[in-house]
Design a protein around this motif. Structure first.
Motif, PDB file in Angstrom:
ATOM      1  N   VAL A  34      -6.756   3.774   9.829  1.00 18.67           N
ATOM      2  CA  VAL A  34      -6.568   3.129   8.534  1.00 18.67           C
ATOM      3  C   VAL A  34      -5.256   2.345   8.555  1.00 18.67           C
ATOM      4  CG1 VAL A  34      -5.487   5.181   7.514  1.00 18.67           C
ATOM      5  CG2 VAL A  34      -6.560   3.521   6.037  1.00 18.67           C
ATOM      6  N   GLU A  36      -1.792   1.003   7.399  1.00 12.10           N
ATOM      7  CA  GLU A  36      -0.713   1.715   6.714  1.00 12.10           C
ATOM      8  C   GLU A  36      -0.575   1.276   5.252  1.00 12.10           C
ATOM      9  OE1 GLU A  36       3.633   3.309   8.080  1.00 12.10           O
ATOM     10  OE2 GLU A  36       3.075   1.287   8.670  1.00 12.10           O
ATOM     11  N   TYR A  39      -3.476   2.727   3.262  1.00  8.88           N
ATOM     12  CA  TYR A  39      -3.241   4.165   3.120  1.00  8.88           C
ATOM     13  C   TYR A  39      -2.273   4.439   1.972  1.00  8.88           C
ATOM     14  CZ  TYR A  39      -1.592   8.875   4.224  1.00  8.88           C
ATOM     15  OH  TYR A  39      -1.246  10.198   4.141  1.00  8.88           O
TER      16      TYR A  39
END
Length: 86
Positions: A34, A36, A39
């Motif tokens: 994913v 950053e 996220y």
């Protein structure tokens, strides 16, 4: 500009091919890659909102075994309505 990513890896089941558990004869290894930014700005807030919605503390781990067995913090899942919503 390069995008930073996070990789989360988890496993389930037994990796021992000599002593296979007949009740759980699987081994699964999964990874989630994913970005950053996604996220931090999307995934973390959505998980926090899910926990808030069901009265879970932020430090509660969404552990699949406890969820499936409706144990500990997930005992609210014994209620079919809550379980369906969750």
């Amino acid at each position: 500009m390069a995008t930073s990513h996070l990789l989360f890896i988890d496993e389930s089941g037994g990796h021992d091919m000599e002593k296979i558990d007949p009740n759980w004869p699987v081994f699964v290894l999964v990874g989630l890659l994913v970005g950053e930014t996604y996220y931090a700005k999307t995934l973390v807030p959505r998980v926090k909102e899910l926990k808030r919605k069901y009265g879970l503390k932020n430090n509660v781990v969404l552990h699949s075994t406890a969820i499936r067995r409706w144990e500990d913090e997930f005992s609210f899942l014994r209620d079919a309505g809550q379980r369906d919503s969750f």
